[in-house]
Design a protein around this motif. Structure first.
Motif, PDB file in Angstrom:
ATOM      1  N   TRP A  30       5.952   7.216 -10.525  1.00  0.00           N
ATOM      2  CA  TRP A  30       5.135   6.979  -9.323  1.00  0.00           C
ATOM      3  C   TRP A  30       3.855   6.232  -9.651  1.00  0.00           C
ATOM      4  O   TRP A  30       3.389   5.402  -8.886  1.00  0.00           O
TER       5      TRP A  30
ATOM      6  N   ASP B 216       3.302   0.505 -11.737  1.00  0.00           N
ATOM      7  CA  ASP B 216       3.280  -0.570 -10.762  1.00  0.00           C
ATOM      8  C   ASP B 216       4.390  -1.589 -10.983  1.00  0.00           C
ATOM      9  O   ASP B 216       4.545  -2.520 -10.218  1.00  0.00           O
TER      10      ASP B 216
ATOM     11  N   VAL C 180       5.073  -2.960  -7.609  1.00  0.00           N
ATOM     12  CA  VAL C 180       4.555  -2.222  -6.463  1.00  0.00           C
ATOM     13  C   VAL C 180       3.418  -3.012  -5.832  1.00  0.00           C
ATOM     14  O   VAL C 180       2.488  -3.423  -6.513  1.00  0.00           O
ATOM     15  N   THR C 181       3.513  -3.208  -4.509  1.00  0.00           N
ATOM     16  CA  THR C 181       2.464  -3.929  -3.788  1.00  0.00           C
ATOM     17  C   THR C 181       1.691  -3.021  -2.838  1.00  0.00           C
ATOM     18  O   THR C 181       0.603  -3.364  -2.405  1.00  0.00           O
ATOM     19  N   GLU C 182       2.289  -1.861  -2.511  1.00  0.00           N
ATOM     20  CA  GLU C 182       1.620  -0.929  -1.603  1.00  0.00           C
ATOM     21  C   GLU C 182       2.176   0.479  -1.821  1.00  0.00           C
ATOM     22  O   GLU C 182       3.376   0.656  -1.977  1.00  0.00           O
ATOM     23  N   LYS C 183       1.280   1.468  -1.841  1.00  0.00           N
ATOM     24  CA  LYS C 183       1.671   2.875  -1.908  1.00  0.00           C
ATOM     25  C   LYS C 183       1.139   3.561  -0.661  1.00  0.00           C
ATOM     26  O   LYS C 183       0.001   3.342  -0.275  1.00  0.00           O
TER      27      LYS C 183
ATOM     28  N   LYS D 198       6.125  10.240   0.245  1.00  0.00           N
ATOM     29  CA  LYS D 198       5.573   9.092  -0.460  1.00  0.00           C
ATOM     30  C   LYS D 198       6.526   7.904  -0.377  1.00  0.00           C
ATOM     31  O   LYS D 198       7.739   8.061  -0.524  1.00  0.00           O
ATOM     32  N   TYR D 199       5.944   6.724  -0.147  1.00  0.00           N
ATOM     33  CA  TYR D 199       6.699   5.480  -0.127  1.00  0.00           C
ATOM     34  C   TYR D 199       5.932   4.431  -0.927  1.00  0.00           C
ATOM     35  O   TYR D 199       4.705   4.469  -1.001  1.00  0.00           O
ATOM     36  N   VAL D 200       6.662   3.497  -1.490  1.00  0.00           N
ATOM     37  CA  VAL D 200       6.041   2.303  -2.052  1.00  0.00           C
ATOM     38  C   VAL D 200       6.813   1.095  -1.558  1.00  0.00           C
ATOM     39  O   VAL D 200       8.016   1.157  -1.313  1.00  0.00           O
ATOM     40  N   TRP D 201       6.095   0.007  -1.365  1.00  0.00           N
ATOM     41  CA  TRP D 201       6.703  -1.288  -1.117  1.00  0.00           C
ATOM     42  C   TRP D 201       6.602  -2.077  -2.404  1.00  0.00           C
ATOM     43  O   TRP D 201       5.569  -2.065  -3.081  1.00  0.00           O
ATOM     44  N   MET D 202       7.678  -2.742  -2.754  1.00  0.00           N
ATOM     45  CA  MET D 202       7.728  -3.515  -3.991  1.00  0.00           C
ATOM     46  C   MET D 202       8.185  -4.932  -3.701  1.00  0.00           C
ATOM     47  O   MET D 202       9.027  -5.146  -2.839  1.00  0.00           O
TER      48      MET D 202
ATOM     49  N   ARG E 254      11.554  -1.118   0.009  1.00  0.00           N
ATOM     50  CA  ARG E 254      10.763   0.074   0.307  1.00  0.00           C
ATOM     51  C   ARG E 254      11.472   1.224  -0.385  1.00  0.00           C
ATOM     52  O   ARG E 254      12.671   1.417  -0.246  1.00  0.00           O
TER      53      ARG E 254
END
Length: 142
Positions: free
Chosen positions: A10, A13, A107-110, A117-121, A139
């Motif tokens: 998590w 990046d 990873v561009t956004e958490k 929890k989500y991340v955009w990559m 996502r």
């Protein structure tokens, strides 16, 4: 194993993995399974007319499939990817039999929504020459 996975978590990046199985046989098998028998993906003569090259480009679904093991191994579980993962990709260059693809995610956004929890990559695949063949976003749910 077909993949070499670089460990991520998590707090990471970036993640990446090597895909080493793009062969003419795997592309032909995939094409026949999905009734793509007269396509340029599995027939060099048709490939020349359809794509302008005789190299039988590998199907996009085969190229996209390399993202899943990279992300699943990064998450160390398939469940969060299967129940919240999303992928949007664009093919920008032909990948052919014999190519080795390396997949990368950054990873561009958490974010946290409803306690999840989500991340955009940003994701992409490169061939053995370092040329991008696929780009996109994913996502990922944790």
């Amino acid at each position: 194993t077909a993949y070499e996975i670089y460990q991520c978590d998590w707090s990471s990046d970036v993640c990446s993995s090597d895909l080493k199985w793009l062969t003419a046989q795997s592309a032909i098998r995939f094409g026949r399974t999905y009734k793509d028998a007269f396509s340029g993906h599995i027939n060099p003569k048709v490939s020349e007319g359809q794509f302008g090259v005789r190299s039988m480009p590998v199907q996009g679904a085969v190229i996209e499939a390399g993202v899943t093991p990279m992300i699943v191994n990064w998450l160390r579980s398939a469940k969060p990817w299967l129940y919240g993962g999303r992928q949007e990709t664009k093919f920008i260059q032909i990948a052919g039999p014999g190519d080795t693809l390396v997949y990368h995610g950054k990873v561009t956004e958490k974010l946290v929504e409803d306690g999840r929890k989500y991340v955009w990559m940003d994701i992409h695949a490169e061939n053995q020459k370092g040329e991008k063949v696929m780009v996109g976003r994913a996502r990922v749910a944790f």
